[in-house]
Write an enzyme that holds these catalytic residues in place. Structure first.
Site, PDB file in Angstrom:
ATOM      1  N   CYS A  17       9.236  -8.486 -29.329  1.00 52.40           N
ATOM      2  CA  CYS A  17       9.628  -9.074 -30.318  1.00 52.40           C
ATOM      3  C   CYS A  17       8.723  -9.183 -31.616  1.00 52.40           C
ATOM      4  O   CYS A  17       8.905  -8.822 -32.577  1.00 52.40           O
ATOM      5  CB  CYS A  17      10.508 -10.484 -30.265  1.00 52.40           C
ATOM      6  SG  CYS A  17      10.009 -11.405 -29.014  1.00 52.40           S
ATOM      7  N   ARG A  59       3.922  -9.309 -17.386  1.00 53.65           N
ATOM      8  CA  ARG A  59       3.961 -10.808 -17.156  1.00 53.65           C
ATOM      9  C   ARG A  59       3.467 -11.054 -15.808  1.00 53.65           C
ATOM     10  O   ARG A  59       3.672 -10.401 -14.870  1.00 53.65           O
ATOM     11  CB  ARG A  59       5.541 -11.102 -17.187  1.00 53.65           C
ATOM     12  CG  ARG A  59       6.166 -10.999 -18.627  1.00 53.65           C
ATOM     13  CD  ARG A  59       7.732 -11.348 -18.670  1.00 53.65           C
ATOM     14  NE  ARG A  59       8.249 -10.894 -20.004  1.00 53.65           N
ATOM     15  CZ  ARG A  59       9.542 -11.048 -20.037  1.00 53.65           C
ATOM     16  NH1 ARG A  59      10.378 -11.729 -19.372  1.00 53.65           N
ATOM     17  NH2 ARG A  59      10.064 -10.580 -21.212  1.00 53.65           N
ATOM     18  N   HIS A  75      16.135  -5.325 -31.535  1.00 49.72           N
ATOM     19  CA  HIS A  75      16.298  -6.638 -32.439  1.00 49.72           C
ATOM     20  C   HIS A  75      17.231  -6.074 -33.732  1.00 49.72           C
ATOM     21  O   HIS A  75      17.029  -4.912 -34.245  1.00 49.72           O
ATOM     22  CB  HIS A  75      14.964  -7.056 -32.782  1.00 49.72           C
ATOM     23  CG  HIS A  75      14.231  -7.639 -31.735  1.00 49.72           C
ATOM     24  ND1 HIS A  75      13.404  -6.918 -31.127  1.00 49.72           N
ATOM     25  CD2 HIS A  75      14.146  -8.973 -31.312  1.00 49.72           C
ATOM     26  CE1 HIS A  75      12.853  -7.665 -30.033  1.00 49.72           C
ATOM     27  NE2 HIS A  75      13.335  -8.933 -30.218  1.00 49.72           N
ATOM     28  N   GLN A 102      11.319  -2.879 -20.928  1.00 50.92           N
ATOM     29  CA  GLN A 102      12.575  -3.771 -21.412  1.00 50.92           C
ATOM     30  C   GLN A 102      13.302  -2.656 -22.132  1.00 50.92           C
ATOM     31  O   GLN A 102      12.649  -2.180 -23.106  1.00 50.92           O
ATOM     32  CB  GLN A 102      12.183  -4.909 -22.258  1.00 50.92           C
ATOM     33  CG  GLN A 102      11.770  -6.126 -21.226  1.00 50.92           C
ATOM     34  CD  GLN A 102      11.775  -7.290 -22.300  1.00 50.92           C
ATOM     35  OE1 GLN A 102      10.993  -7.426 -23.318  1.00 50.92           O
ATOM     36  NE2 GLN A 102      12.253  -8.463 -21.746  1.00 50.92           N
ATOM     37  N   HIS A 135      17.926 -11.071 -30.587  1.00 49.84           N
ATOM     38  CA  HIS A 135      17.371 -10.225 -29.563  1.00 49.84           C
ATOM     39  C   HIS A 135      18.575  -9.593 -28.791  1.00 49.84           C
ATOM     40  O   HIS A 135      19.636 -10.377 -28.299  1.00 49.84           O
ATOM     41  CB  HIS A 135      16.518 -11.077 -28.544  1.00 49.84           C
ATOM     42  CG  HIS A 135      15.552 -11.958 -28.979  1.00 49.84           C
ATOM     43  ND1 HIS A 135      14.307 -11.511 -29.431  1.00 49.84           N
ATOM     44  CD2 HIS A 135      15.554 -13.226 -29.747  1.00 49.84           C
ATOM     45  CE1 HIS A 135      13.297 -12.398 -30.246  1.00 49.84           C
ATOM     46  NE2 HIS A 135      14.227 -13.363 -30.192  1.00 49.84           N
ATOM     47  N   ASP A 147      14.712  -2.791 -25.051  1.00 50.77           N
ATOM     48  CA  ASP A 147      14.820  -4.163 -25.880  1.00 50.77           C
ATOM     49  C   ASP A 147      15.312  -3.477 -27.515  1.00 50.77           C
ATOM     50  O   ASP A 147      15.194  -2.314 -27.798  1.00 50.77           O
ATOM     51  CB  ASP A 147      13.349  -4.450 -26.197  1.00 50.77           C
ATOM     52  CG  ASP A 147      13.362  -5.935 -26.404  1.00 50.77           C
ATOM     53  OD1 ASP A 147      14.465  -6.533 -26.525  1.00 50.77           O
ATOM     54  OD2 ASP A 147      12.198  -6.677 -26.213  1.00 50.77           O
ATOM     55  N   LYS A 204      23.219 -18.091 -26.977  1.00 49.76           N
ATOM     56  CA  LYS A 204      23.262 -16.375 -26.368  1.00 49.76           C
ATOM     57  C   LYS A 204      24.745 -16.421 -25.469  1.00 49.76           C
ATOM     58  O   LYS A 204      24.982 -16.966 -25.139  1.00 49.76           O
ATOM     59  CB  LYS A 204      21.857 -16.238 -25.586  1.00 49.76           C
ATOM     60  CG  LYS A 204      21.967 -17.389 -24.275  1.00 49.76           C
ATOM     61  CD  LYS A 204      20.728 -16.765 -23.303  1.00 49.76           C
ATOM     62  CE  LYS A 204      20.767 -17.564 -22.204  1.00 49.76           C
ATOM     63  NZ  LYS A 204      19.553 -17.095 -21.186  1.00 49.76           N
TER      64      LYS A 204
END
Length: 577
Positions: free
Chosen positions: A273, A302, A324, A320, A450, A322, A404
């Protein structure tokens, strides 16, 4: 028997197991032994490693303890009394010392065994069924989950109301073991893990990579159809980026140590992000440009503790899926509904039909104006209800920076997996001073959403392997068809058939080995290849093929063009077989 009663039985069984272990190993140090879903476990510090035959002996001792029909007796003691009672039991002593001074300490005794425990337990061991439990396995477990503490031996077990329920559960475990993605990953040559080269990092083999490419191509195509732009971001960023995003303050333990370059600290990214925000802030934005829907298959890193790493399900480097969305308050409601529908379409495209939503609302500690929280939460709830989804509300379960939706699917074994997430963020737009110029000329903060549909490619692949037990739908299968000549005399025709399939971008191989045809078919079945294309004299003469499905169904002497069209349609419609 109610779930509550069954939990009590399982907890009582853990005490019986601890007593049996102490009979075998009088010098053993005992740790904790709770009831868990479908069973119980107990952690022990022992003088030697347990073997499979030890579990059988422990089971027999447990049955004798149950047959003795002894009461579970509860007693409340002072801290001083408890410390004396467990002299020599270091782990119990530590637990007692960590209790607050005014906390009541209860101990339970059955026969000659006493344990530090809050309970509850059955009244008497006669309430436990000696034929309805099974010790399953031994695993290593760090004391208190801390890698710096001693490694204990954890005995996992299961217990049920009656032998029939136990038998059904053991059959379920056997089926899950067959579906274990780590086992199938090796058997089907899909991926590997190499601790000696780096724990928690996945090596995608050619066949696994074919499936990954199919997943990612579908993902990209659908995103482009739904108005997303593809972006790519770096794998590392200066400390300033992570200080601004607050990752270095709130997520430091999950990040890898910094690399020093040009007298600055660089960190491998744990999230995508902040990079997407940097792209947004690269120029002044107008309300006319919004919404911005930006998607990335971004690999993140991670630092997960070694004790929680688990095949593809928990790794240290993963990709991910991902995205946005940056939008105005007026666009928010429509964007949420659109992204929820998109999420459902994607999950159903992979064959998941049982989907439940979980709406997490504002926690006690949070950032952002109440008005924004209320509007965002209302838009999430409205979208869920518009799609007639079953849902639960997790009051106060949202992140501190926004509410969320999580979507959970059920796999073929009835297990729930959390995959898609749609998450508001009121924090990062403030931290990075994101703005757009509205139609009144004023600078305003955009809403930031997200969004991940599959979660991570690695974990999603693991879920797919176990859901389909390695027998993937045709469109995902690494090898969609294998051409098998009946005898070497038909090898040239088999090569011609293979080329015809390849021209239509069907993933096909020919088995021209010296094995007999039946052995080739058996190999293809074991590799879970959807279609076996058999060629013999009759097929050569008529320019046809016979198709054998991995389910055993046979289609004989189909014209070659028709056979190709048949498989093309199966792929296009994303059918299982």
């Amino acid at each position: 028997m109610s779930e509550k009663k069954l939990d009590t039985v399982r907890h009582s069984m853990s005490h019986v197991m601890a007593e049996a272990v102490l009979q075998m190993f009088p010098d053993a140090k005992i740790a904790i032994g709770p009831a868990i879903e479908n069973g119980f476990y107990y952690d022990f510090d022992l003088s030697r490693s347990l073997k499979e035959e030890d579990l059988l002996e422990i089971e027999e001792r447990m049955r004798k303890i149950i047959a003795a029909k002894t009461d579970f007796v509860c007693k409340v003691v002072s801290k001083e009394e408890a410390l004396k009672l467990f002299t020599g039991q270091d782990y119990k002593i530590e637990l007692i010392k960590n209790l607050s001074g005014d906390e009541q300490i209860s101990v339970y005794t059955q026969g000659i065994f006493t344990d530090l425990c809050r309970g509850p337990h059955v009244k008497n061991t006669s309430e436990l069924n000696a034929q309805s439990f099974k010790l399953l396995s031994v695993a290593g477990a760090y004391w208190r989950g801390d890698e710096s503490r001693p490694m204990l031996q954890r005995i996992y077990a299961t217990a049920w109301e009656n032998p029939k329920d136990l038998r059904l559960h053991l059959q379920h475990i056997e089926e899950m073991e067959k579906r274990d993605h780590r086992k199938l990953g090796k058997e089907l040559d899909l991926f590997s893990l190499h601790e000696e080269a780096g724990a928690g990092l996945v090596y995608w083999h050619p066949k696994g990579s074919r499936i990954r490419v199919a997943i990612e191509n579908f993902w990209r195509d659908e995103h482009l159809k739904n108005g997303y732009e593809m972006i790519f971001s770096p794998h590392v960023g200066k400390s300033w980026l992570w200080e601004t995003s607050n990752h270095l303050y709130f997520y430091n333990e999950g990040m890898y140590p910094p690399m020093v370059m040009d007298n600055a600290n660089y960190y491998a990214k744990p999230m995508n992000c902040p990079f997407h925000i940097m792209i947004y802030n690269n120029k002044k934005r107008s309300y006319r440009e919004l919404p911005c829907r930006w998607a990335e298959l971004g690999t993140v890193y991670r630092y997960e503790k070694s004790g929680v790493l688990h095949g593809l399900m928990r790794v240290r480097g993963f990709t991910q899926d991902d995205a946005h969305i940056f939008c105005t308050p007026q666009q928010m409601e429509e964007e949420i509904l659109t992204v929820l529908r998109f999420s459902l379409k994607m999950l159903k495209g992979f064959g998941f039909s049982e989907i439940t939503a979980y709406l997490s609302t504002k926690p006690e500690k949070s950032v952002g104006e109440q008005e924004k929280w209320d509007a965002a939460t209302a838009s999430l709830k409205k979208a869920i209800e518009a799609e007639n989804l079953e849902y639960e509300i997790d009051e106060g379960g949202g992140a501190f920076y926004g509410p969320k939706i999580d979507l959970k699917i059920k796999d073929a074994m009835g297990r729930a997996w959390q995959l898609s997430t749609v998450q508001f963020d009121f924090n990062e737009p403030e931290l990075f001073k994101m703005t757009y110029v509205d139609n009144d000329g004023a600078e305003k903060r955009p809403y930031m959403i997200h969004r991940a549909l599959l979660g991570s490619i690695e974990r999603f692949f693991g879920v797919l392997i176990e859901h389909y037990a390695g027998a993937f739908p045709v469109w995902l299968s690494p090898v969609q068809a294998v051409v098998i000549p009946v005898a070497p005399a038909f090898d040239d025709y088999a090569k011609k058939v293979e080329e015809a399939f390849k021209e239509k971008m069907i993933r096909v191989e020919s088995d021209l080995s010296d094995q007999r045809m039946n052995a080739k078919i058996r190999d293809a079945q074991n590799e879970k290849i959807p279609y076996m294309i058999v060629c013999g004299e009759k097929e050569v003469e008529s320019n046809s093929v016979s198709i054998r499905l991995r389910t055993g169904t046979q289609k004989n002497a189909i014209p070659l063009a028709e056979a190709i069209s048949f498989i093309e349609n199966k792929i296009a419609n994303k059918e299982v077989i």
